[in-house]
Each structure stands twice: as structure tokens, then as C-alpha cells.
Scaffold this motif. Structure first.
Motif, PDB file in Angstrom:
ATOM      1  N   ALA A  88      12.469 -13.577  11.817  1.00  0.00           N
ATOM      2  CA  ALA A  88      11.327 -14.556  11.478  1.00  0.00           C
ATOM      3  C   ALA A  88      11.689 -16.112  11.727  1.00  0.00           C
ATOM      4  CB  ALA A  88      10.942 -14.331   9.968  1.00  0.00           C
ATOM      5  N   ALA A  89      12.543 -16.483  11.431  1.00  0.00           N
ATOM      6  CA  ALA A  89      12.987 -18.200  11.476  1.00  0.00           C
ATOM      7  C   ALA A  89      13.060 -18.123  13.132  1.00  0.00           C
ATOM      8  CB  ALA A  89      14.236 -18.280  10.830  1.00  0.00           C
ATOM      9  N   ILE A  90      13.694 -17.237  13.903  1.00  0.00           N
ATOM     10  CA  ILE A  90      13.882 -17.217  15.447  1.00  0.00           C
ATOM     11  C   ILE A  90      12.465 -17.376  15.916  1.00  0.00           C
ATOM     12  CG2 ILE A  90      14.560 -16.515  17.307  1.00  0.00           C
ATOM     13  CD1 ILE A  90      16.811 -15.298  15.807  1.00  0.00           C
ATOM     14  N   ALA A  91      11.479 -16.495  15.564  1.00  0.00           N
ATOM     15  CA  ALA A  91      10.170 -16.430  15.946  1.00  0.00           C
ATOM     16  C   ALA A  91       9.354 -17.810  15.481  1.00  0.00           C
ATOM     17  CB  ALA A  91       9.459 -15.190  15.265  1.00  0.00           C
ATOM     18  N   LYS A  92       9.652 -18.364  14.435  1.00  0.00           N
ATOM     19  CA  LYS A  92       8.979 -19.382  14.340  1.00  0.00           C
ATOM     20  C   LYS A  92       9.678 -20.216  12.804  1.00  0.00           C
ATOM     21  CE  LYS A  92       4.439 -21.620  13.340  1.00  0.00           C
ATOM     22  NZ  LYS A  92       2.891 -21.236  13.225  1.00  0.00           N
ATOM     23  N   PRO A  93      10.140 -21.466  12.816  1.00  0.00           N
ATOM     24  CA  PRO A  93      10.744 -21.996  11.743  1.00  0.00           C
ATOM     25  C   PRO A  93       9.883 -22.024  10.550  1.00  0.00           C
ATOM     26  CG  PRO A  93      10.951 -23.295  13.609  1.00  0.00           C
ATOM     27  CD  PRO A  93      10.033 -22.314  14.121  1.00  0.00           C
ATOM     28  N   LEU A  94      10.619 -21.556   9.383  1.00  0.00           N
ATOM     29  CA  LEU A  94       9.790 -21.543   8.232  1.00  0.00           C
ATOM     30  C   LEU A  94      10.062 -22.336   7.210  1.00  0.00           C
ATOM     31  CD1 LEU A  94      11.676 -17.578   7.612  1.00  0.00           C
ATOM     32  CD2 LEU A  94       9.238 -18.285   8.930  1.00  0.00           C
ATOM     33  N   ARG A  95       8.766 -22.995   6.765  1.00  0.00           N
ATOM     34  CA  ARG A  95       8.625 -23.714   5.653  1.00  0.00           C
ATOM     35  C   ARG A  95       9.207 -23.268   4.307  1.00  0.00           C
ATOM     36  NH1 ARG A  95       3.794 -24.618   8.458  1.00  0.00           N
ATOM     37  NH2 ARG A  95       2.745 -23.789   6.641  1.00  0.00           N
ATOM     38  N   VAL A  96       9.877 -24.102   3.642  1.00  0.00           N
ATOM     39  CA  VAL A  96      10.235 -23.423   2.283  1.00  0.00           C
ATOM     40  C   VAL A  96       9.682 -24.294   1.208  1.00  0.00           C
ATOM     41  CG1 VAL A  96      12.132 -22.757   0.858  1.00  0.00           C
ATOM     42  CG2 VAL A  96      12.347 -22.698   3.327  1.00  0.00           C
ATOM     43  N   GLN A  97       9.311 -23.548   0.167  1.00  0.00           N
ATOM     44  CA  GLN A  97       8.545 -24.071  -1.052  1.00  0.00           C
ATOM     45  C   GLN A  97       9.916 -24.488  -2.070  1.00  0.00           C
ATOM     46  OE1 GLN A  97       5.788 -21.961  -3.032  1.00  0.00           O
ATOM     47  NE2 GLN A  97       4.424 -21.844  -1.351  1.00  0.00           N
ATOM     48  N   VAL A  98       9.753 -25.718  -2.671  1.00  0.00           N
ATOM     49  CA  VAL A  98      10.853 -26.269  -3.429  1.00  0.00           C
ATOM     50  C   VAL A  98      11.071 -25.448  -4.500  1.00  0.00           C
ATOM     51  CG1 VAL A  98      11.446 -28.271  -5.240  1.00  0.00           C
ATOM     52  CG2 VAL A  98      10.226 -28.738  -3.022  1.00  0.00           C
ATOM     53  N   PRO A 220       8.789  -2.403   5.431  1.00  0.00           N
ATOM     54  CA  PRO A 220       7.599  -2.914   4.931  1.00  0.00           C
ATOM     55  C   PRO A 220       7.686  -4.433   4.885  1.00  0.00           C
ATOM     56  CG  PRO A 220       7.647  -1.005   3.826  1.00  0.00           C
ATOM     57  CD  PRO A 220       9.042  -1.147   4.600  1.00  0.00           C
ATOM     58  N   GLU A 221       9.194  -4.758   4.586  1.00  0.00           N
ATOM     59  CA  GLU A 221       9.375  -6.203   4.391  1.00  0.00           C
ATOM     60  C   GLU A 221       9.062  -7.061   5.771  1.00  0.00           C
ATOM     61  OE1 GLU A 221      10.992  -3.920   2.726  1.00  0.00           O
ATOM     62  OE2 GLU A 221      11.338  -4.838   0.836  1.00  0.00           O
ATOM     63  N   LEU A 222       9.470  -6.170   6.811  1.00  0.00           N
ATOM     64  CA  LEU A 222       9.674  -6.920   8.067  1.00  0.00           C
ATOM     65  C   LEU A 222       8.036  -7.015   8.567  1.00  0.00           C
ATOM     66  CD1 LEU A 222      10.852  -7.520  11.017  1.00  0.00           C
ATOM     67  CD2 LEU A 222      10.836  -5.225  11.539  1.00  0.00           C
ATOM     68  N   SER A 223       7.293  -6.062   8.312  1.00  0.00           N
ATOM     69  CA  SER A 223       5.910  -6.270   8.809  1.00  0.00           C
ATOM     70  C   SER A 223       5.088  -7.081   7.818  1.00  0.00           C
ATOM     71  CB  SER A 223       5.330  -4.671   8.222  1.00  0.00           C
ATOM     72  OG  SER A 223       3.964  -4.810   8.617  1.00  0.00           O
ATOM     73  N   ALA A 224       5.356  -7.152   6.484  1.00  0.00           N
ATOM     74  CA  ALA A 224       4.827  -8.368   5.744  1.00  0.00           C
ATOM     75  C   ALA A 224       5.431  -9.765   6.191  1.00  0.00           C
ATOM     76  CB  ALA A 224       4.959  -8.037   4.193  1.00  0.00           C
ATOM     77  N   THR A 225       6.511  -9.764   6.629  1.00  0.00           N
ATOM     78  CA  THR A 225       6.922 -11.198   6.840  1.00  0.00           C
ATOM     79  C   THR A 225       6.479 -11.762   8.326  1.00  0.00           C
ATOM     80  OG1 THR A 225       9.136 -10.838   5.608  1.00  0.00           O
ATOM     81  CG2 THR A 225       9.199 -12.240   7.264  1.00  0.00           C
ATOM     82  N   LEU A 226       6.525 -10.690   9.156  1.00  0.00           N
ATOM     83  CA  LEU A 226       5.872 -10.955  10.495  1.00  0.00           C
ATOM     84  C   LEU A 226       4.437 -11.136  10.435  1.00  0.00           C
ATOM     85  CD1 LEU A 226       8.068  -8.734  13.097  1.00  0.00           C
ATOM     86  CD2 LEU A 226       8.457 -11.096  12.305  1.00  0.00           C
ATOM     87  N   ALA A 227       3.866 -10.402   9.721  1.00  0.00           N
ATOM     88  CA  ALA A 227       2.359 -10.780   9.468  1.00  0.00           C
ATOM     89  C   ALA A 227       2.123 -12.281   8.847  1.00  0.00           C
ATOM     90  CB  ALA A 227       2.012  -9.539   8.516  1.00  0.00           C
ATOM     91  N   ALA A 228       2.787 -12.568   7.928  1.00  0.00           N
ATOM     92  CA  ALA A 228       2.709 -14.053   7.334  1.00  0.00           C
ATOM     93  C   ALA A 228       2.908 -14.855   8.534  1.00  0.00           C
ATOM     94  CB  ALA A 228       3.591 -14.135   6.318  1.00  0.00           C
ATOM     95  N   VAL A 229       3.960 -14.809   9.363  1.00  0.00           N
ATOM     96  CA  VAL A 229       4.171 -15.582  10.285  1.00  0.00           C
ATOM     97  C   VAL A 229       2.969 -15.860  11.379  1.00  0.00           C
ATOM     98  CG1 VAL A 229       5.676 -16.361  12.413  1.00  0.00           C
ATOM     99  CG2 VAL A 229       6.770 -15.550  10.160  1.00  0.00           C
ATOM    100  N   ALA A 230       2.710 -14.668  11.750  1.00  0.00           N
ATOM    101  CA  ALA A 230       1.406 -14.168  12.868  1.00  0.00           C
ATOM    102  C   ALA A 230       0.348 -15.029  12.158  1.00  0.00           C
ATOM    103  CB  ALA A 230       1.280 -12.748  13.130  1.00  0.00           C
ATOM    104  N   ARG A 231      -0.075 -15.021  10.963  1.00  0.00           N
ATOM    105  CA  ARG A 231      -1.353 -15.498  10.547  1.00  0.00           C
ATOM    106  C   ARG A 231      -1.101 -16.979  10.239  1.00  0.00           C
ATOM    107  NH1 ARG A 231      -1.320 -10.534   6.476  1.00  0.00           N
ATOM    108  NH2 ARG A 231      -2.325  -8.931   7.736  1.00  0.00           N
ATOM    109  N   GLY A 232      -0.072 -17.621  10.552  1.00  0.00           N
ATOM    110  CA  GLY A 232       0.050 -19.158  10.356  1.00  0.00           C
ATOM    111  C   GLY A 232       0.415 -19.380   8.899  1.00  0.00           C
ATOM    112  N   HIS A 233       1.255 -18.595   8.000  1.00  0.00           N
ATOM    113  CA  HIS A 233       1.764 -18.725   6.955  1.00  0.00           C
ATOM    114  C   HIS A 233       3.212 -18.608   6.908  1.00  0.00           C
ATOM    115  CE1 HIS A 233      -2.468 -19.387   5.287  1.00  0.00           C
ATOM    116  NE2 HIS A 233      -2.662 -18.163   5.927  1.00  0.00           N
TER     117      HIS A 233
END
Length: 317
Positions: A88-98, A220-233
Motif C-alpha cells: 500500500a505504501a509503494i502504491a501511495k505514501p501513507l499518512r499516519v495519525q499520531v 479482506p485486509e488487502l482489499s480494505a487497505t487498497l480501497a482506502a488508498v483508492a478512495r483517497g484515504h
């Protein structure tokens, strides 16, 4: 060999379809019942995405394959962080909440280290399971309270990331029922296929569970994670993974051991060290600019690949 592989593939497909149906149906039912989006994100989605791990581990434990039940959880956590979060990070850098760095990742570390203590006698008993389930309930309650206090816009953020609910409540309920049925059927095929494949290939069920089974139940974790990235989250992707890992250790192992105590079998100290090491690695990676960069994603994916190769060489040796 062919029969075992076919059974594994059928189980793989059923688990994926069942997990997706359960996630969509559970989200929709919860939203139509007026459950706040924040609660959906922290509980309903976390449970639904870990449902294949729960079904497969419970099925394995009931069948007397404790090494598959435990290896599925340990391998899934390694896969979640090394493979899924890395990709997921390779697809798009991931922001992280504190909050992830201050609270959730340290809790994941404590849970990972706690598994060393639980397995000191080589098994996860019912007393251990009760403690795990209580700890999971406390974590969920604490997470909801903290999210409401620290991130007042979390509900709106999660609501925007969730897919639209079906128009008919009956459709949502049908998805839940269908998802559960497919998961149960898929769990049976998947475990039988994994045991058969291990026997035919001459490798230990533990290694199969740490790799093939873990990767399959993590879909399912892969699907949910990639979906979050694809939806701009992309900021939600890391939270989904961390929450899923904690749920695996406390919820999947806890509920499974309540059904049938789990024997450690071929899951060794090295596997637990690798799982804990991946969790520990998250702290310095996420603390850097409160994000997981593409280069850090490559690092995690490389470490995961190295672990899988090590497992393969260990079997050969």
C-alpha cells in the motif's frame, strides 16, 4: 497433490467472496441501524476483515491442527505489515495519525510480546482466551473513546471512505448471511487443502499456515487497505492494518482458544520474533514525518520476502 491444491483454491475463492460479502453487508446493516460511522470503522470493519482468520483458525483448532490455527494468526500479522502495508505504501505514501504511534502500535507490541508469555507452556488455553477477549473489549472501548476525544472529524472521514449502503435492508441482511455461509464453507475447504498440500509436498503444516494460509485469509485486509488508498484515504490504511493485527492476536486467538485450546505445534520462537519485529519496526518508520514512504514500503516488502524465503530454506534443510 492436485486434490489438495484444488481444495485450497476453492477455499481461497470462498473465503474471499465470503469476507467481501460480510464486510459490505455488515457495514450496510450497521449504517441502516444508525450505528455511527466511527463505531463501524473501529469495530464492524475490524471484525469483518478478520473473519476469514477466525473461521480458518477455529476450523483448524477443532480439527486438531493447532499449528495451523496459531500459524494463521502469526503469519497474517506478518503478512499484514510486511506485504499489505508495504504494498500500500509503494502504491501511495501513507499518512499516519499520531494516535497510532502513541497508542495503537505500542498496544500491538504489548500483545505480540504477550503471546510469548501465553505460549510458555506451548499452548493457548481457555484461561488465556478469556483474558484475550476481555482485553479486546477493553481496547475497542478505549479506541472509540480516544477517537471521539482526539479526532472529532473521524466519523465524517470514515463515512466518506465507506461504500454506499444497498437501498434495500433485505439485500444487506442477505449479504451478511451469504458471507457467513461462504466463510464456513471456505474455511473447511481451505484447512483441508492446506493439510493435504503440506502432506503431499512434505512440508510442515506450520510453514503452510505461516505463508499460504496467512496470505489467503488476509485478502479482506488487502482489499480494505487498497480501497482506502483508492478512495483517497491513505491515512486510514495504516489504522486498518494495525487494528486488524490487534484483533487477530486478541480476538481470533481468543475466540478460537475458547472453542478449542490451541497447541503451538511447529510455530517457533523465531516466527514470534519476526512478528514482533515487524510490529516494532512500525514505530521508527511511522514516526518519520508521520508517514510511511514508498522506500519504507519497499523495505517492509523486502523483509517479508526474506522471511518467506527463510521459511522455504528451513524446510529444505
Amino acid at each position: 497433490m492436485e486434490t489438495a491444491f484444488f481444495s485450497l483454491c476453492i477455499g481461497f475463492a470462498l473465503l474471499y467472496a465470503g469476507g467481501e460479502a460480510l464486510i459490505r453487508g455488515a457495514e450496510s446493516v450497521a449504517r441502516r441501524l444508525g450505528v455511527p460511522p466511527l463505531l463501524i470503522g473501529l469495530t464492524v470493519v475490524a471484525f469483518a476483515t478478520s473473519s476469514p482468520e477466525l473461521v480458518v483458525s477455529a476450523r483448524a483448532a477443532l480439527s486438531g491442527h493447532g499449528d495451523i490455527a496459531l500459524g494463521n494468526v502469526v503469519g497474517s500479522n506478518i503478512c499484514n505489515i510486511g506485504l499489505i502495508l508495504g504494498a500500500a505504501a509503494i502504491a501511495k505514501p501513507l499518512r499516519v495519525q499520531v494516535q497510532l504511534i502513541r497508542i495503537d502500535v505500542p498496544i500491538l507490541l504489548v500483545c505480540s510480546l504477550g503471546l510469548f508469555i501465553v505460549l510458555h507452556d506451548g499452548k493457548v488455553g481457555r484461561t488465556d482466551a478469556i483474558v484475550m477477549v476481555i482485553a479486546l473489549a477493553a481496547y475497542q472501548a478505549f479506541s472509540i473513546r480516544q477517537a471521539k476525544l482526539e479526532t472529532p472529524e473521524a466519523g465524517m472521514e470514515i463515512e466518506r471512505s465507506l461504500p454506499a449502503a444497498p437501498h434495500a435492508p433485505a439485500a444487506a441482511s442477505a449479504l451478511v448471511i451469504l458471507g457467513l455461509a461462504l466463510l464456513v464453507a471456505g474455511g473447511r475447504f481451505f484447512v483441508d487443502g492446506a493439510v493435504g498440500l503440506a502432506t503431499a509436498a512434505g512440508v510442515s503444516p506450520a510453514v503452510v499456515s505461516l505463508t499460504v494460509v496467512a496470505a489467503g485469509t488476509s485478502l479482506p485486509e488487502l482489499s480494505a487497505t487498497l480501497a482506502a488508498v483508492a478512495r483517497g484515504h491513505p491515512d486510514m490504511a495504516a489504522g486498518n492494518i494495525i487494528g486488524s493485527c490487534i484483533f487477530n492476536l486478541l480476538g481470533v486467538l481468543g475466540v478460537t482458544a475458547l472453542v478449542a485450546p490451541i497447541s503451538g505445534g511447529g510455530i517457533g520462537t523465531t516466527d514470534l520474533v519476526v512478528m514482533t519485529g515487524f510490529s516494532l519496526l512500525l514505530l521508527p518508520l511511522m514516526s518519520t514525518r508521520l508517514s510511511v514512504s514508498r522506500s519504507e514500503g519497499v523495505l517492509m516488502l523486502s523483509l517479508y520476502s526474506a522471511y518467506v524465503l527463510w521459511l522455504a530454506f528451513r524446510e529444505v534443510a
